[in-house]
Scaffold this motif. Structure first.
Motif, PDB file in Angstrom:
ATOM      1  N   ILE A   1     -31.159 -16.417   9.254  1.00 55.62           N
ATOM      2  CA  ILE A   1     -31.391 -15.669  10.512  1.00 55.62           C
ATOM      3  C   ILE A   1     -30.605 -14.474  10.158  1.00 55.62           C
ATOM      4  O   ILE A   1     -31.287 -13.601  10.739  1.00 55.62           O
ATOM      5  N   LYS A   2     -29.685 -14.437   9.600  1.00 57.65           N
ATOM      6  CA  LYS A   2     -29.133 -12.887   9.216  1.00 57.65           C
ATOM      7  C   LYS A   2     -30.092 -12.013   8.756  1.00 57.65           C
ATOM      8  O   LYS A   2     -30.097 -10.841   8.490  1.00 57.65           O
ATOM      9  N   TYR A   3     -30.708 -12.633   7.612  1.00 59.24           N
ATOM     10  CA  TYR A   3     -31.823 -11.936   7.148  1.00 59.24           C
ATOM     11  C   TYR A   3     -33.089 -11.387   7.929  1.00 59.24           C
ATOM     12  O   TYR A   3     -33.353 -10.249   7.785  1.00 59.24           O
ATOM     13  N   ARG A   4     -33.178 -12.212   8.732  1.00 58.51           N
ATOM     14  CA  ARG A   4     -34.133 -11.704   9.866  1.00 58.51           C
ATOM     15  C   ARG A   4     -33.601 -10.829  10.990  1.00 58.51           C
ATOM     16  O   ARG A   4     -34.352 -10.238  11.785  1.00 58.51           O
ATOM     17  N   MET A   5     -32.342 -10.574  10.766  1.00 56.57           N
ATOM     18  CA  MET A   5     -31.819  -9.721  11.794  1.00 56.57           C
ATOM     19  C   MET A   5     -31.582  -8.140  11.074  1.00 56.57           C
ATOM     20  O   MET A   5     -31.016  -7.297  11.800  1.00 56.57           O
ATOM     21  N   LEU A   6     -32.296  -7.756   9.952  1.00 55.57           N
ATOM     22  CA  LEU A   6     -32.038  -6.697   9.015  1.00 55.57           C
ATOM     23  C   LEU A   6     -32.486  -5.434  10.236  1.00 55.57           C
ATOM     24  O   LEU A   6     -31.941  -4.447   9.842  1.00 55.57           O
ATOM     25  N   HIS A   7     -33.370  -5.631  10.863  1.00 54.10           N
ATOM     26  CA  HIS A   7     -33.918  -4.432  11.710  1.00 54.10           C
ATOM     27  C   HIS A   7     -33.593  -4.590  13.078  1.00 54.10           C
ATOM     28  O   HIS A   7     -34.119  -3.814  14.168  1.00 54.10           O
ATOM     29  N   SER A   8     -32.603  -5.262  13.513  1.00 58.19           N
ATOM     30  CA  SER A   8     -31.890  -5.482  14.813  1.00 58.19           C
ATOM     31  C   SER A   8     -31.382  -3.939  15.364  1.00 58.19           C
ATOM     32  O   SER A   8     -30.754  -3.238  14.599  1.00 58.19           O
ATOM     33  N   ASN A   9     -31.597  -3.777  16.467  1.00 57.12           N
ATOM     34  CA  ASN A   9     -31.248  -2.467  17.182  1.00 57.12           C
ATOM     35  C   ASN A   9     -29.904  -2.817  17.973  1.00 57.12           C
ATOM     36  O   ASN A   9     -29.284  -1.957  18.503  1.00 57.12           O
ATOM     37  N   VAL A  10     -29.344  -3.930  17.899  1.00 55.02           N
ATOM     38  CA  VAL A  10     -27.889  -4.403  18.377  1.00 55.02           C
ATOM     39  C   VAL A  10     -26.786  -3.894  17.715  1.00 55.02           C
ATOM     40  O   VAL A  10     -26.837  -3.772  16.226  1.00 55.02           O
ATOM     41  N   PRO A  11     -25.914  -3.344  18.145  1.00 58.66           N
ATOM     42  CA  PRO A  11     -24.547  -2.587  17.500  1.00 58.66           C
ATOM     43  C   PRO A  11     -23.991  -3.580  16.397  1.00 58.66           C
ATOM     44  O   PRO A  11     -23.831  -4.979  16.955  1.00 58.66           O
ATOM     45  N   GLU A  12     -23.825  -3.291  15.231  1.00 62.30           N
ATOM     46  CA  GLU A  12     -23.158  -4.003  14.210  1.00 62.30           C
ATOM     47  C   GLU A  12     -22.063  -5.198  14.792  1.00 62.30           C
ATOM     48  O   GLU A  12     -21.972  -6.222  14.261  1.00 62.30           O
ATOM     49  N   GLY A  13     -21.305  -4.399  15.610  1.00 63.74           N
ATOM     50  CA  GLY A  13     -20.056  -5.485  16.105  1.00 63.74           C
ATOM     51  C   GLY A  13     -20.569  -6.490  17.146  1.00 63.74           C
ATOM     52  O   GLY A  13     -19.753  -7.441  17.310  1.00 63.74           O
ATOM     53  N   PHE A  14     -21.812  -6.418  17.424  1.00 64.11           N
ATOM     54  CA  PHE A  14     -22.176  -7.612  18.335  1.00 64.11           C
ATOM     55  C   PHE A  14     -23.386  -8.307  17.649  1.00 64.11           C
ATOM     56  O   PHE A  14     -23.797  -9.189  18.335  1.00 64.11           O
ATOM     57  N   LEU A  15     -23.800  -8.217  16.478  1.00 66.21           N
ATOM     58  CA  LEU A  15     -24.669  -8.913  15.693  1.00 66.21           C
ATOM     59  C   LEU A  15     -24.536 -10.310  15.794  1.00 66.21           C
ATOM     60  O   LEU A  15     -25.335 -11.137  15.953  1.00 66.21           O
ATOM     61  N   VAL A  16     -23.340 -10.633  15.352  1.00 63.27           N
ATOM     62  CA  VAL A  16     -22.963 -12.264  15.284  1.00 63.27           C
ATOM     63  C   VAL A  16     -21.673 -12.464  16.325  1.00 63.27           C
ATOM     64  O   VAL A  16     -20.582 -11.869  16.065  1.00 63.27           O
ATOM     65  N   GLN A  17     -22.058 -13.207  17.212  1.00 61.66           N
ATOM     66  CA  GLN A  17     -20.845 -13.573  17.908  1.00 61.66           C
ATOM     67  C   GLN A  17     -20.479 -15.385  17.599  1.00 61.66           C
ATOM     68  O   GLN A  17     -21.321 -15.894  17.224  1.00 61.66           O
ATOM     69  N   GLU A  18     -19.414 -15.499  17.911  1.00 58.32           N
ATOM     70  CA  GLU A  18     -18.835 -16.744  17.740  1.00 58.32           C
ATOM     71  C   GLU A  18     -18.329 -17.521  18.977  1.00 58.32           C
ATOM     72  O   GLU A  18     -17.838 -16.693  19.860  1.00 58.32           O
ATOM     73  N   TYR A  19     -18.813 -18.516  19.363  1.00 59.05           N
ATOM     74  CA  TYR A  19     -18.585 -19.303  20.759  1.00 59.05           C
ATOM     75  C   TYR A  19     -17.845 -20.497  20.368  1.00 59.05           C
ATOM     76  O   TYR A  19     -18.412 -21.574  19.563  1.00 59.05           O
ATOM     77  N   GLU A  20     -16.466 -20.878  20.616  1.00 61.04           N
ATOM     78  CA  GLU A  20     -15.741 -21.899  20.298  1.00 61.04           C
ATOM     79  C   GLU A  20     -15.843 -22.806  21.669  1.00 61.04           C
ATOM     80  O   GLU A  20     -15.407 -22.389  22.725  1.00 61.04           O
ATOM     81  N   TYR A  21     -16.341 -24.118  21.375  1.00 56.69           N
ATOM     82  CA  TYR A  21     -16.338 -24.940  22.656  1.00 56.69           C
ATOM     83  C   TYR A  21     -15.478 -26.078  22.117  1.00 56.69           C
ATOM     84  O   TYR A  21     -15.177 -26.337  21.074  1.00 56.69           O
ATOM     85  N   PRO A  22     -14.896 -26.981  23.153  1.00 52.70           N
ATOM     86  CA  PRO A  22     -14.076 -27.966  22.942  1.00 52.70           C
ATOM     87  C   PRO A  22     -14.654 -29.222  22.175  1.00 52.70           C
ATOM     88  O   PRO A  22     -16.068 -29.119  21.861  1.00 52.70           O
ATOM     89  N   ILE A  23     -14.009 -29.993  21.549  1.00 49.47           N
ATOM     90  CA  ILE A  23     -14.424 -31.014  20.498  1.00 49.47           C
ATOM     91  C   ILE A  23     -15.151 -31.979  21.375  1.00 49.47           C
ATOM     92  O   ILE A  23     -14.609 -32.512  22.377  1.00 49.47           O
ATOM     93  N   LEU A  24     -16.526 -32.391  21.093  1.00 45.43           N
ATOM     94  CA  LEU A  24     -17.365 -32.974  21.802  1.00 45.43           C
ATOM     95  C   LEU A  24     -17.377 -34.363  21.417  1.00 45.43           C
ATOM     96  O   LEU A  24     -17.428 -34.391  19.797  1.00 45.43           O
ATOM     97  N   PRO A  25     -17.483 -35.410  21.987  1.00 45.65           N
ATOM     98  CA  PRO A  25     -17.609 -36.847  21.271  1.00 45.65           C
ATOM     99  C   PRO A  25     -19.047 -36.717  20.656  1.00 45.65           C
ATOM    100  O   PRO A  25     -19.951 -36.074  20.976  1.00 45.65           O
ATOM    101  N   LYS A  26     -19.187 -37.573  19.458  1.00 42.53           N
ATOM    102  CA  LYS A  26     -20.519 -37.542  18.898  1.00 42.53           C
ATOM    103  C   LYS A  26     -21.466 -38.755  19.356  1.00 42.53           C
ATOM    104  O   LYS A  26     -21.172 -39.600  19.998  1.00 42.53           O
TER     105      LYS A  26
END
Length: 106
Positions: free
Chosen positions: A81-106
């Motif tokens: 996915i990061k390779y496919r983002m080479l030509h993105s117009n999104v500012p570098e600081g927003f290219l990859v975001q992390e989203y933490e969620y609570p531990i979910l049961p499996k």
């Protein structure tokens, strides 16, 4: 397009649905692997790294609980996915975001 990657495909589906439901523009259309919003934003999940070819991806949301094992489990998909983002117009600081969620049961 915004790609979403979680620990496994099922959790990616759950996170995509949660993000789409919380998007203020509203859902236009949603299926198992994508959610199109009324403002034109498209959220997409991929079962494996082999499914990423041919897509132009502007942003990546990496979602996991506090253990952040997604980087170990899904490294090939994240790299592709990061390779496919080479030509993105999104500012570098927003290219990859992390989203933490609570531990979910499996």
């Amino acid at each position: 397009m915004v790609a979403i990657v979680a620990f496994d495909f099922r959790r990616s589906q759950d996170i995509m649905k949660e993000i789409a439901m919380n998007d203020v523009s509203g859902i236009k259309k949603m299926d198992k692997t994508s959610a199109e919003m009324n403002d034109g934003t498209l959220y997409k999940i991929f079962p494996t790294h082999n499914h990423v070819s041919g897509y132009r991806i502007d942003q990546l949301i990496i979602a996991d609980d506090c253990r952040w094992e997604v980087y170990r489990e899904q490294w090939e998909l994240i790299d592709q996915i990061k390779y496919r983002m080479l030509h993105s117009n999104v500012p570098e600081g927003f290219l990859v975001q992390e989203y933490e969620y609570p531990i979910l049961p499996k």
